[in-house]
Motif scaffolding. Sequence first.
Motif, PDB file in Angstrom:
ATOM      1  N   PHE A  38       0.709  -1.458   0.063  1.00 54.84           N
ATOM      2  CA  PHE A  38       0.460   0.539  -0.456  1.00 54.84           C
ATOM      3  C   PHE A  38       0.891   1.370  -0.190  1.00 54.84           C
ATOM      4  O   PHE A  38       0.483   1.860  -0.368  1.00 54.84           O
ATOM      5  N   ASN A  90      -1.982  -5.911  -5.453  1.00 56.57           N
ATOM      6  CA  ASN A  90      -2.649  -7.502  -6.254  1.00 56.57           C
ATOM      7  C   ASN A  90      -1.080  -8.294  -6.672  1.00 56.57           C
ATOM      8  O   ASN A  90      -1.440  -9.755  -7.407  1.00 56.57           O
ATOM      9  N   ASN A 105      -1.838 -11.296   2.251  1.00 56.82           N
ATOM     10  CA  ASN A 105      -2.728 -10.666   2.795  1.00 56.82           C
ATOM     11  C   ASN A 105      -2.822  -9.994   3.848  1.00 56.82           C
ATOM     12  O   ASN A 105      -2.125  -9.799   4.888  1.00 56.82           O
ATOM     13  N   PHE A 165      -7.375  -6.366   8.656  1.00 59.29           N
ATOM     14  CA  PHE A 165      -7.326  -4.356   8.504  1.00 59.29           C
ATOM     15  C   PHE A 165      -7.429  -4.665  10.189  1.00 59.29           C
ATOM     16  O   PHE A 165      -8.502  -5.215  10.101  1.00 59.29           O
ATOM     17  N   PHE A 195     -16.400  -5.975   2.618  1.00 54.75           N
ATOM     18  CA  PHE A 195     -16.692  -4.942   2.213  1.00 54.75           C
ATOM     19  C   PHE A 195     -18.517  -4.813   2.225  1.00 54.75           C
ATOM     20  O   PHE A 195     -19.465  -5.834   2.574  1.00 54.75           O
ATOM     21  N   HIS A 252     -21.444  -4.058   1.147  1.00 61.60           N
ATOM     22  CA  HIS A 252     -22.955  -4.167  -0.074  1.00 61.60           C
ATOM     23  C   HIS A 252     -22.468  -5.888  -0.162  1.00 61.60           C
ATOM     24  O   HIS A 252     -23.474  -5.987  -1.709  1.00 61.60           O
ATOM     25  N   PHE A 270     -14.506 -13.500  -2.627  1.00 61.53           N
ATOM     26  CA  PHE A 270     -13.626 -11.756  -3.689  1.00 61.53           C
ATOM     27  C   PHE A 270     -12.262 -12.333  -4.505  1.00 61.53           C
ATOM     28  O   PHE A 270     -12.169 -12.018  -5.585  1.00 61.53           O
ATOM     29  N   LEU A 311     -11.610 -13.311  -8.744  1.00 66.85           N
ATOM     30  CA  LEU A 311     -10.816 -12.778  -9.485  1.00 66.85           C
ATOM     31  C   LEU A 311      -9.570 -13.497  -9.996  1.00 66.85           C
ATOM     32  O   LEU A 311      -9.287 -13.618 -11.043  1.00 66.85           O
ATOM     33  N   SER A 345     -10.075   1.785   3.043  1.00 70.44           N
ATOM     34  CA  SER A 345      -9.597   0.894   3.274  1.00 70.44           C
ATOM     35  C   SER A 345      -9.748  -0.524   2.156  1.00 70.44           C
ATOM     36  O   SER A 345      -9.281  -1.326   2.596  1.00 70.44           O
ATOM     37  N   LEU A 346     -10.593  -0.479   2.237  1.00 68.36           N
ATOM     38  CA  LEU A 346     -12.037  -1.250   1.679  1.00 68.36           C
ATOM     39  C   LEU A 346     -11.223  -1.378   0.048  1.00 68.36           C
ATOM     40  O   LEU A 346     -10.937  -2.400  -0.492  1.00 68.36           O
ATOM     41  N   GLU A 355      -8.388  -0.610  -0.536  1.00 66.03           N
ATOM     42  CA  GLU A 355      -6.736  -1.481  -0.292  1.00 66.03           C
ATOM     43  C   GLU A 355      -7.178  -3.232  -0.711  1.00 66.03           C
ATOM     44  O   GLU A 355      -6.394  -3.457  -0.505  1.00 66.03           O
ATOM     45  N   ALA A 356      -8.405  -3.198   0.758  1.00 62.33           N
ATOM     46  CA  ALA A 356      -8.688  -4.443   0.607  1.00 62.33           C
ATOM     47  C   ALA A 356      -9.028  -5.467  -0.588  1.00 62.33           C
ATOM     48  O   ALA A 356      -8.076  -6.303  -0.402  1.00 62.33           O
ATOM     49  N   ALA A 357      -9.219  -4.824  -1.744  1.00 67.98           N
ATOM     50  CA  ALA A 357      -9.838  -5.489  -3.131  1.00 67.98           C
ATOM     51  C   ALA A 357      -7.935  -5.707  -3.221  1.00 67.98           C
ATOM     52  O   ALA A 357      -8.247  -6.933  -4.293  1.00 67.98           O
ATOM     53  N   SER A 358      -7.566  -4.506  -3.502  1.00 68.49           N
ATOM     54  CA  SER A 358      -6.340  -4.085  -4.468  1.00 68.49           C
ATOM     55  C   SER A 358      -4.879  -5.524  -3.293  1.00 68.49           C
ATOM     56  O   SER A 358      -4.689  -6.388  -4.222  1.00 68.49           O
ATOM     57  N   ASP A 359      -5.305  -5.649  -1.959  1.00 73.05           N
ATOM     58  CA  ASP A 359      -4.865  -6.611  -1.487  1.00 73.05           C
ATOM     59  C   ASP A 359      -5.041  -8.501  -1.618  1.00 73.05           C
ATOM     60  O   ASP A 359      -5.028  -9.002  -1.681  1.00 73.05           O
ATOM     61  N   LEU A 360      -6.178  -8.362  -2.473  1.00 70.14           N
ATOM     62  CA  LEU A 360      -7.300  -9.393  -2.499  1.00 70.14           C
ATOM     63  C   LEU A 360      -6.576 -10.192  -3.802  1.00 70.14           C
ATOM     64  O   LEU A 360      -7.310 -11.539  -4.410  1.00 70.14           O
ATOM     65  N   GLY A 361      -6.506  -8.965  -4.796  1.00 76.07           N
ATOM     66  CA  GLY A 361      -6.228  -9.224  -6.214  1.00 76.07           C
ATOM     67  C   GLY A 361      -6.614  -8.863  -7.080  1.00 76.07           C
ATOM     68  O   GLY A 361      -6.659  -8.573  -8.406  1.00 76.07           O
ATOM     69  N   ALA A 362      -7.862  -7.545  -6.672  1.00 79.94           N
ATOM     70  CA  ALA A 362      -7.813  -7.201  -7.755  1.00 79.94           C
ATOM     71  C   ALA A 362      -6.744  -5.598  -8.191  1.00 79.94           C
ATOM     72  O   ALA A 362      -6.789  -4.616  -8.015  1.00 79.94           O
ATOM     73  N   ASP A 363      -7.087  -5.546  -9.791  1.00 82.50           N
ATOM     74  CA  ASP A 363      -6.948  -4.422  -9.695  1.00 82.50           C
ATOM     75  C   ASP A 363      -7.244  -3.459  -9.994  1.00 82.50           C
ATOM     76  O   ASP A 363      -8.122  -3.340 -10.038  1.00 82.50           O
ATOM     77  N   GLN A 409     -10.799  -3.775 -11.901  1.00 82.68           N
ATOM     78  CA  GLN A 409     -11.817  -4.761 -10.971  1.00 82.68           C
ATOM     79  C   GLN A 409     -11.930  -3.726  -9.352  1.00 82.68           C
ATOM     80  O   GLN A 409     -13.184  -4.455  -9.322  1.00 82.68           O
ATOM     81  N   ARG A 441     -15.697  -3.143  -9.118  1.00 87.21           N
ATOM     82  CA  ARG A 441     -16.426  -4.209  -7.729  1.00 87.21           C
ATOM     83  C   ARG A 441     -16.777  -3.341  -6.876  1.00 87.21           C
ATOM     84  O   ARG A 441     -17.367  -3.720  -5.494  1.00 87.21           O
ATOM     85  N   VAL A 442     -15.974  -2.185  -6.189  1.00 84.02           N
ATOM     86  CA  VAL A 442     -16.609  -1.417  -4.536  1.00 84.02           C
ATOM     87  C   VAL A 442     -16.869  -0.726  -5.235  1.00 84.02           C
ATOM     88  O   VAL A 442     -17.572   0.093  -5.089  1.00 84.02           O
TER      89      VAL A 442
END
Lengths: 480, 262
Positions: free
Chosen positions: A59, A80, A85, A88, A94, A96, A105, A109, B157-158, B160-168, B171, B175-176
């Motif tokens: 990050f 990514n 992993n 946090f 998420f 939603h 999730f 992907l 942080s959401l 960041e979480a998406a990116s952490d889980l592999g999303a470019d 994506q 998705r977020v």
Amino acid sequence: MGEAKTNLIELKHIIKQFDDNGFVAVDDFNLEIAPGEFVTFLGPSGCGKTTTLRMIAGFDLPTSGEILLDGKDISQLPPNKRPINTVFQRYALFPHMNIYDNIAFGLKLQKMPQDKIRQKVQHVLEMVDLEGFEDRKVSTLSGGQQQRIAIARALVNEPRILLLDEPLGALDLKMRKEMQLELKSMHQRLGITFIYVTHDQEEALTMSDKIVVMSEGKIQQIGTPEDIYNEPKNAFVADFIGESNIFGGIMTGKCKVRFCGGEFTCVDDVEEGTLVDVVVRPEDVILTPPGKGVIDGVVTGVIFKGIHYEITVESGKNEMVIQSTKTPAVGEKVGMTLDPDGIHIMIAEDHTTRFTAVADSEYNLTFNDETIHCDLTKLIPGSRMQNGQLINNAGEVVDPERIRVEVSIKPGDIEMSDDEEAGLISGRIINLIYKGDHYSYVVRTDEEHDLIVDDEYLWNMGDRVGLILPEEKMNFSLKK
Amino acid sequence: MKISRKTLGIPYGLFLVLFVIAPLVVIAYFAFTDGTGHLTLGNFVGFFSDPNTMGTLLYSLVLAFVTTLVCLFIAYPVAYVLARSKWKRKSILLLIFVMPMWINFTLRITALKEILTLIEGNLAFHPFLNTVIGMTYDFLPFMILPIYNTLERLDESLLEAASDLGADSVQAFLRVTLPLSTPGIVSGVSMVFLPAMTNYVVLDMLYNSTYIMGSLIGSYFSAYDWNGGSMIALLLLVIICIFTFLTGADESAGKERGGALL
């Protein structure tokens, strides 16, 4: 483990300086982590532990230095692209999506087949004891449950390293204790490397294989929980880990140290005459009848703490905190002694403040636009003042702009004042350690310089203070 | 004497009765009666059997739909950039987009008319296009603000979480960011779509002589057909209610609407 020698991840000379204010959050961080280790970054808030974690996650990018994963530098890769992993601090689930979609999730992907995803999600939900929660909404879960889902969401991707950023900070005490044990056993079962960030020393001692104690962006000590607790490397670590009494002392002979007005035998062989910091854990102090110990004192406070009493004893100007099952009365005279291995000796760091002052056109020394009175003719051998000019021994005029004087002053000679304008410099107290008969403060100036100041009186963390540097206590030396 | 909550509510209660409930009752009365005061459904039958009035309804819907779409496509990127930017004075940028609202409406449209005439020569050639431009110009801030508000509050942080889980980044957006900003989109859409269906002043000023729902109602009343006009007003109210119910089903959308009114 045959591969125990190879490191999974190595951080080399990592420096992180923030662009917007130039603040150095992490300064020359070096660490090696073996596969399967449980490593904890421990330190007060603002010590750089979370920033370091964020650099491992991707990050934040380090300003300089390398992060090697299996020997390959990943420090510039986006999150990514790293097999790492994160759990946090406030879970970052998420809102939603339902629980199933949250956990799936990462797998979706990866374009994993549906039935395999379902199987894996079910498996991790079992692991965190939340079977059947697939269709629940995030907002219907308690903090502890959200925490478990966050862990499940990270673990389902089978990362090489799991990063946990103060994951238990938002939970109540009982829940926290439970989760500590659960995380520890999860770590043992899975064999994944955990890097854990916390400011809670007890949490760190309970869970870790290796603790990295940090303060002000720098590593203070790396070691096993036992090492860190029993052999703190400096006063900061001793003060931060567990309760401790810290005193200034001096070595008086082979394995002899004098502090608190008594001479004690210790196990550390340090050269005679060395100034040292002595750490004494409250549980190591042995109470004796008056006159039978090494030093005597008067009990000033007794607090019942459940398993033991916390007793405060005043001995001369020093104050000693003791944990004991005995209950002396307040005002009673007691003796105190220590076993040699109950005394931890740390070579005292040189805390003298040094700064450079310059001369103005009238040959007055100045610093921060304030004048410091110093007779320059005494600093420059054979020089004299003539017609308002400084003439050196060769008869030449000395250019005032070229005069640089190093001023040094000892921590005990600096006075603190409520009035920020009272002295040469002002700053904010960012750290304090009680050293028996005085407090040792770290004062950070607006220019981000740290000064060590010793003072008898208690000031608060975060107080803005003016620092008075008495000229008669200053030492001057000419800089080339 | 202590003033109770009920006492404090009296002014609004009066307002409610005089200016909300009473007119509604009057409108409903006229809509279901004929010129002689007899109960009838003839007004409705007339509206739905007349190809002209149905055409107006369709034209209004298409116009509102296109305007809303154009607003959305302009507003979302702007709101996104504004909300995501780390610039400390981004409120100034936001102000630039909102400031036109502070200028008199007629003046704005007149200025726009002059510009469009300069470009097109004669406004009569592109009535639909001009109307869409005019309405977009007028309603854009109402689309930007609610979307900006949702994106502004999106927890970093959401992502960041998406990116952490592999999303470019694409994506992560799909998705977020996008799903979490739907409340803002919904509220923006309803704040643009509904006025766009009825605001005939823009059409008038840009020489678009086609009727939309607003002008239709006006025309009935100027022809002293109070019953027909009331009926269409009531019909529009029902359409709006249905629309609000459909889009507002997501409870959080209501909050966004509140946030947008600042």
